[in-house]
Design a protein around this motif. Sequence first.
Motif, mmCIF file in Angstrom:
data_model
loop_
_atom_site.group_PDB
_atom_site.id
_atom_site.type_symbol
_atom_site.label_atom_id
_atom_site.label_comp_id
_atom_site.label_asym_id
_atom_site.label_seq_id
_atom_site.Cartn_x
_atom_site.Cartn_y
_atom_site.Cartn_z
ATOM 1 N N ASP A 11 38.935 -11.915 -7.047
ATOM 2 C CA ASP A 11 38.030 -12.223 -5.936
ATOM 3 C C ASP A 11 38.334 -11.385 -4.696
ATOM 4 N N HIS A 13 36.837 -9.053 -2.689
ATOM 5 C CA HIS A 13 35.568 -8.438 -2.294
ATOM 6 C C HIS A 13 35.774 -7.256 -1.359
ATOM 7 N N ASP A 14 36.849 -7.280 -0.584
ATOM 8 C CA ASP A 14 37.122 -6.163 0.317
ATOM 9 C C ASP A 14 37.332 -4.876 -0.480
ATOM 10 N N LEU A 17 33.932 -3.657 -2.127
ATOM 11 C CA LEU A 17 33.068 -2.975 -1.163
ATOM 12 C C LEU A 17 33.628 -1.615 -0.780
ATOM 13 N N TRP A 20 32.892 1.015 -3.469
ATOM 14 C CA TRP A 20 31.467 1.180 -3.739
ATOM 15 C C TRP A 20 30.951 2.301 -2.849
ATOM 16 N N ARG A 25 26.042 0.708 -1.676
ATOM 17 C CA ARG A 25 26.848 -0.491 -1.419
ATOM 18 C C ARG A 25 26.022 -1.577 -0.721
ATOM 19 N N ASP A 27 25.571 -5.064 1.621
ATOM 20 C CA ASP A 27 26.226 -5.509 2.851
ATOM 21 C C ASP A 27 27.353 -6.497 2.554
ATOM 22 N N SER A 28 27.162 -7.323 1.532
ATOM 23 C CA SER A 28 28.180 -8.303 1.161
ATOM 24 C C SER A 28 28.047 -8.612 -0.326
ATOM 25 N N ILE A 29 29.048 -9.310 -0.844
ATOM 26 C CA ILE A 29 29.049 -9.722 -2.243
ATOM 27 C C ILE A 29 29.160 -11.237 -2.278
ATOM 28 N N GLU A 30 28.293 -11.870 -3.062
ATOM 29 C CA GLU A 30 28.329 -13.328 -3.183
ATOM 30 C C GLU A 30 29.572 -13.768 -3.942
ATOM 31 N N THR A 31 30.196 -14.816 -3.473
ATOM 32 C CA THR A 31 31.336 -15.391 -4.164
ATOM 33 C C THR A 31 30.838 -16.403 -5.174
#
Length: 116
Positions: A11, A13-14, A17, A20, A25, A27-31
């Motif tokens: 997990d 995500h940093d 991103l 990518w 890329r 803006d964010s990735i859903e958890t």
Amino acid sequence: MRSRFSAFALDRHDYLLASWHPKTRPDSIETNGTIQWMRLEILGSETQGDSGNVHFRATFREARHWQVLEENSRFVREDGRWYYLDGVPSVTRLKPGRNDPCPCGSQRKFKSCCGR
């Protein structure tokens, strides 16, 4: 590719991103805390100069359901670093039988590993 799989499993995500390519890329990735990534198989890879492709299969479990994500991913190298561009994913459901090998890769039967 292996580092990105590890980042999904942990997990991170940093890292996802950061690895990518900025042109593609999000803006964010859903958890999704219900997914447990279990196994990565690299089916093929090739590089041509600063471009590369990786064909992989990733096995995961969501609740009690097993699934497989298979993707042909494109990468590009810039300033000596590889970045994920995009891929064409397909997800299929796995239904292991009790005596089948466990999809987690443990080499044990499903019934005595993750099927308990």
